[in-house]
Design a protein around this motif. Structure first.
Motif, mmCIF file in Angstrom:
data_model
loop_
_atom_site.group_PDB
_atom_site.id
_atom_site.type_symbol
_atom_site.label_atom_id
_atom_site.label_comp_id
_atom_site.label_asym_id
_atom_site.label_seq_id
_atom_site.Cartn_x
_atom_site.Cartn_y
_atom_site.Cartn_z
ATOM 1 N N HIS A 133 -28.088 5.069 -15.267
ATOM 2 C CA HIS A 133 -26.939 5.863 -15.686
ATOM 3 C C HIS A 133 -25.671 5.098 -15.356
ATOM 4 O O HIS A 133 -25.547 4.539 -14.267
ATOM 5 N N ALA A 134 -24.753 5.068 -16.314
ATOM 6 C CA ALA A 134 -23.463 4.413 -16.067
ATOM 7 C C ALA A 134 -22.379 5.183 -16.802
ATOM 8 O O ALA A 134 -22.625 5.767 -17.865
ATOM 9 N N GLU A 135 -21.201 5.172 -16.224
ATOM 10 C CA GLU A 135 -20.050 5.779 -16.893
ATOM 11 C C GLU A 135 -18.788 5.028 -16.523
ATOM 12 O O GLU A 135 -18.713 4.387 -15.467
ATOM 13 N N VAL B 257 -19.477 -0.140 -19.346
ATOM 14 C CA VAL B 257 -20.735 0.611 -19.251
ATOM 15 C C VAL B 257 -21.919 -0.314 -19.537
ATOM 16 O O VAL B 257 -22.929 -0.293 -18.829
ATOM 17 N N VAL B 258 -21.796 -1.150 -20.559
ATOM 18 C CA VAL B 258 -22.876 -2.082 -20.891
ATOM 19 C C VAL B 258 -23.115 -3.051 -19.743
ATOM 20 O O VAL B 258 -24.255 -3.340 -19.377
ATOM 21 N N GLU B 259 -22.042 -3.534 -19.137
ATOM 22 C CA GLU B 259 -22.154 -4.454 -18.003
ATOM 23 C C GLU B 259 -22.871 -3.783 -16.824
ATOM 24 O O GLU B 259 -23.756 -4.374 -16.196
ATOM 25 N N LYS B 260 -22.516 -2.524 -16.542
ATOM 26 C CA LYS B 260 -23.157 -1.797 -15.440
ATOM 27 C C LYS B 260 -24.637 -1.562 -15.715
ATOM 28 O O LYS B 260 -25.477 -1.731 -14.826
ATOM 29 N N LEU B 261 -24.963 -1.174 -16.942
ATOM 30 C CA LEU B 261 -26.364 -0.928 -17.294
ATOM 31 C C LEU B 261 -27.183 -2.205 -17.237
ATOM 32 O O LEU B 261 -28.322 -2.198 -16.773
ATOM 33 N N ASP B 262 -26.601 -3.310 -17.695
ATOM 34 C CA ASP B 262 -27.313 -4.586 -17.655
ATOM 35 C C ASP B 262 -27.593 -4.985 -16.211
ATOM 36 O O ASP B 262 -28.696 -5.435 -15.879
ATOM 37 N N LYS B 263 -26.626 -4.792 -15.336
ATOM 38 C CA LYS B 263 -26.805 -5.117 -13.927
ATOM 39 C C LYS B 263 -27.906 -4.248 -13.300
ATOM 40 O O LYS B 263 -28.755 -4.756 -12.561
ATOM 41 N N GLN B 264 -27.906 -2.955 -13.609
ATOM 42 C CA GLN B 264 -28.926 -2.052 -13.076
ATOM 43 C C GLN B 264 -30.313 -2.424 -13.602
ATOM 44 O O GLN B 264 -31.295 -2.404 -12.854
#
Length: 108
Positions: A63-65, A78-85
Motif C-alpha cells: 500500500h502506498a499513498e 506512489v510508483v516509487e514507493k510500491l517498487d521499493k516495497q
C-alpha cells in the motif's frame, strides 16, 4: 497479468491520467506471479491538493499513498514507493528460501 481498477473522487479520470498510471505501474509486472488487480484511488481537494492511493495484493499486500499539488508527481512517488516495497518483499522471500547452512558444516 496486471489489471488496473482506477477510481476518481472529485476528478474525472481522463485517458491521459489512466495511461500514465498504467504505464508507470507496469514496473510491478516483474514481481507478479499470478494475475493481479491493482486498486488505485485518485482524489483532488478544493485547495488544489491531489492524492493518489494504490493497493497491490501480492504475496503481501502493498500500500502506498502520496499527496501534492501536482497529480503526476504524486503518481511518480506512489510508483516509487510500491517498487521499493515490492523489491523488499522479493529480497525477503529469496533470503527465506535460501539455505543458510554455515560453511563450517559444509566442509567438515
Amino acid at each position: 497479468m496486471l489489471t488496473f481498477k482506477i477510481h476518481g473522487e472529485n476528478i474525472v479520470v481522463t485517458e491521459a491520467i489512466r495511461s500514465s498510471l498504467e504505464e508507470k505501474l507496469e514496473v510491478l509486472r516483474k514481481y507478479a506471479t499470478k494475475p493481479t488487480v491493482i486498486s488505485i484511488n485518485v482524489r483532488t481537494y478544493p485547495n488544489g491538493e491531489a492524492k493518489v492511493k494504490a493497493t497491490v495484493p501480492f504475496k503481501e499486500t502493498l500500500h502506498a499513498e502520496d499527496s501534492s499539488r501536482d497529480l503526476y508527481n504524486s503518481i511518480d512517488n506512489v510508483v516509487e514507493k510500491l517498487d521499493k516495497q515490492a523489491r523488499r518483499m522479493k529480497t525477503k522471500t529469496i533470503n527465506q528460501q535460501q539455505d543458510h547452512t554455515p560453511l563450517k558444516k559444509l566442509f567438515n
